[in-house]
Design an enzyme around this catalytic site. Structure first.
Site, PDB file in Angstrom:
ATOM      1  CE  LYS A 133      -0.449   6.393   0.345  1.00  0.00           C
ATOM      2  NZ  LYS A 133      -0.228   5.029   0.734  1.00  0.00           N
TER       3      LYS A 133
ATOM      4  CD  GLU B 218      -1.304  -1.948   6.675  1.00  0.00           C
ATOM      5  OE1 GLU B 218      -0.306  -2.598   6.337  1.00  0.00           O
ATOM      6  OE2 GLU B 218      -1.865  -1.129   5.921  1.00  0.00           O
TER       7      GLU B 218
ATOM      8  NE  ARG C 243      -6.343 -10.028  -2.291  1.00  0.00           N
ATOM      9  CZ  ARG C 243      -6.162 -10.971  -1.372  1.00  0.00           C
ATOM     10  NH1 ARG C 243      -5.689 -12.147  -1.720  1.00  0.00           N
ATOM     11  NH2 ARG C 243      -6.449 -10.739  -0.117  1.00  0.00           N
TER      12      ARG C 243
ATOM     13  CG  ASN D  28      -6.777   6.142   5.985  1.00  0.00           C
ATOM     14  OD1 ASN D  28      -7.018   7.033   5.185  1.00  0.00           O
ATOM     15  ND2 ASN D  28      -5.985   5.134   5.694  1.00  0.00           N
TER      16      ASN D  28
ATOM     17  CB  SER E 145      -6.687   1.278   3.044  1.00  0.00           C
ATOM     18  OG  SER E 145      -6.007   2.240   3.812  1.00  0.00           O
TER      19      SER E 145
ATOM     20  N   GLY F 273       3.928 -12.303  -0.785  1.00  0.00           N
ATOM     21  CA  GLY F 273       2.656 -11.619  -0.514  1.00  0.00           C
ATOM     22  C   GLY F 273       1.878 -11.489  -1.815  1.00  0.00           C
ATOM     23  CB  ALA F 274      -0.242 -13.647  -3.700  1.00  0.00           C
ATOM     24  N   GLY F 275      -1.219 -10.372  -2.168  1.00  0.00           N
ATOM     25  CA  GLY F 275      -2.381  -9.491  -1.987  1.00  0.00           C
ATOM     26  C   GLY F 275      -2.531  -8.637  -3.240  1.00  0.00           C
TER      27      GLY F 275
ATOM     28  CG  ASN G  99      -0.463   1.173   3.491  1.00  0.00           C
ATOM     29  OD1 ASN G  99      -0.118   1.894   2.561  1.00  0.00           O
ATOM     30  ND2 ASN G  99      -1.592   0.498   3.515  1.00  0.00           N
TER      31      ASN G  99
HETATM   32  O1  KPL Z   1      -4.102   6.085   1.122  1.00  0.00           O
HETATM   33  C1  KPL Z   1      -5.269   6.207   1.366  1.00  0.00           C
HETATM   34  C2  KPL Z   1      -5.950   5.101   2.067  1.00  0.00           C
HETATM   35  O2  KPL Z   1      -7.150   4.913   1.940  1.00  0.00           O
HETATM   36  O3  KPL Z   1      -5.226   4.362   2.766  1.00  0.00           O
HETATM   37  C3  KPL Z   1      -5.955   7.503   1.003  1.00  0.00           C
HETATM   38  C4  KPL Z   1      -6.721   7.331  -0.275  1.00  0.00           C
HETATM   39  C5  KPL Z   1      -4.911   8.595   0.805  1.00  0.00           C
HETATM   40  C6  KPL Z   1      -6.862   7.973   2.080  1.00  0.00           C
HETATM   41  O4  KPL Z   1      -6.152   8.248   3.230  1.00  0.00           O
END
Ligand code: KPL
Length: 303
Positions: free
Chosen positions: A182, A262, A131, A190, A250, A7-9, A103
């Site tokens: 997390k 995801e 990137r 998100n 993300s 994986g070259a992300g 993730n």
């Molecule tokens: O991990 C994150 C993402 O954007 O995936 C943060 C910065 C914690 C925001 O949920």
């Protein structure tokens, strides 16, 4: 021992270039001939730090090379993890070690279950990189990595290599606590940034929505046997919203660029866990429905 990196992300490239810079043996595994050819044209991976680009001519190969793999960093998206591992499974030496840099939750267990003879370490990372072009990675120089093995609290012998490479890390016997925390942060932030089409900081305009989700996520973490991950969740979410106010999450970036998200390993995992425990979390479930409708309206995958 050679570090194979699949994986070259952005994160895979960030690890590969820093390990290579420290003089450690690294080999990239690229998915097909076309990608390998594009990599050869680029001449290697470029790490850009403080505006300074540096090219590293790291050797690259295809998954079907014969040489055994003893240490592998799996740095692909969560939804690609199983297929990626299957593509090199025959090359894994007995007792090989894999670092799973995905993730969310769910993909790590899927991979670990498919490799009973190997050691799977789970990694939780807060490092930020992007990137600007293929085979180039820009590193802001912040963040941290936690590594752990839910089935064995003993650290591996090679953590000093990460030290030499300047990869900020810590061995974490409670890695699942980190990953659940997390996951909860990602679930609280998100999806709302996608639905409100805003940067993380824009969520300060929606305090009640964030607070309600945090109450439900706290309940979920406690029910899932993760009380340590549940403590002060709302405060932490607010801290992250402020600290990353100028960033797009993300998931927001994925949706804005028409990429698969995801969701199954983030909000989808949380909702499935709630269901398994017979927990009715109305706001979290409604959030999932709104997010799925949003993705469907844009023709994006729902898993
Ligand atoms: O991990 C994150 C993402 O954007 O995936 C943060 C910065 C914690 C925001 O949920």
């Amino acid at each position: 021992m050679t570090w194979h990196i699949l994986g070259a992300g952005s994160l895979g490239s960030l690890w590969a270039t820093r390990l290579a810079r420290a003089g450690l043996p690294v080999r990239l595994i690229l998915r097909d001939r076309q990608r390998l050819e594009a990599y050869r044209q680029a001449g290697g991976l470029t790490l850009i730090e403080a505006g300074q680009p540096m090219l590293y001519a790291i050797p690259a190969e295809l998954p079907q090379e014969p040489a055994p793999i003893r240490r592998l960093l799996l740095a692909c998206k969560a939804y690609d993890a199983q297929d990626a591992v299957a593509s090199i499974a025959e090359r894994l030496a007995p007792g090989a070690e894999l670092l799973l840099l995905q993730n969310g939750l769910g993909s790590q267990d899927e991979v670990a279950r498919s490799l009973p003879g190997q050691r799977c370490l789970f990694v939780s990372s807060t490092e930020g990189a992007f990137r600007p072009a293929d085979f180039q990675v820009v590193f802001a120089g912040n963040g941290h990595n936690w590594l752990g093995d839910p089935s064995d609290p003993r650290p591996p012998t090679w953590l000093d290599e990460l030290q030499r490479a300047g990869i900020a890390h810590q061995w974490s016997p409670d890695i699942l606590t980190r990953l659940w925390r997390k996951l909860a942060l990602n679930c609280a932030i998100n999806p709302l940034t996608v639905l409100h089409d805003c940067r993380n900081g824009g969520l300060s305009q929606h305090p009640a929505e964030v607070a309600t989700l945090c109450v439900e996520l706290t309940e979920l973490l406690q029910r899932c046997g993760q009380p340590a991950a549940a403590g002060n969740l709302h405060e932490d979410v607010q801290r992250v919203i402020e600290a990353t106010a100028a960033n797009y999450s993300s998931m927001h970036q994925d949706v804005a660029q028409g990429r698969r998200t995801e969701i199954s390993y983030l909000l989808g995992y949380a909702c499935a866990a709630a269901q398994r425990h017979g927990l009715h979390l109305a706001h979290l479930q409604h959030l999932q429905q709104r997010l799925l409708a949003h993705l469907a309206a844009r023709g994006l995958p729902l898993d």
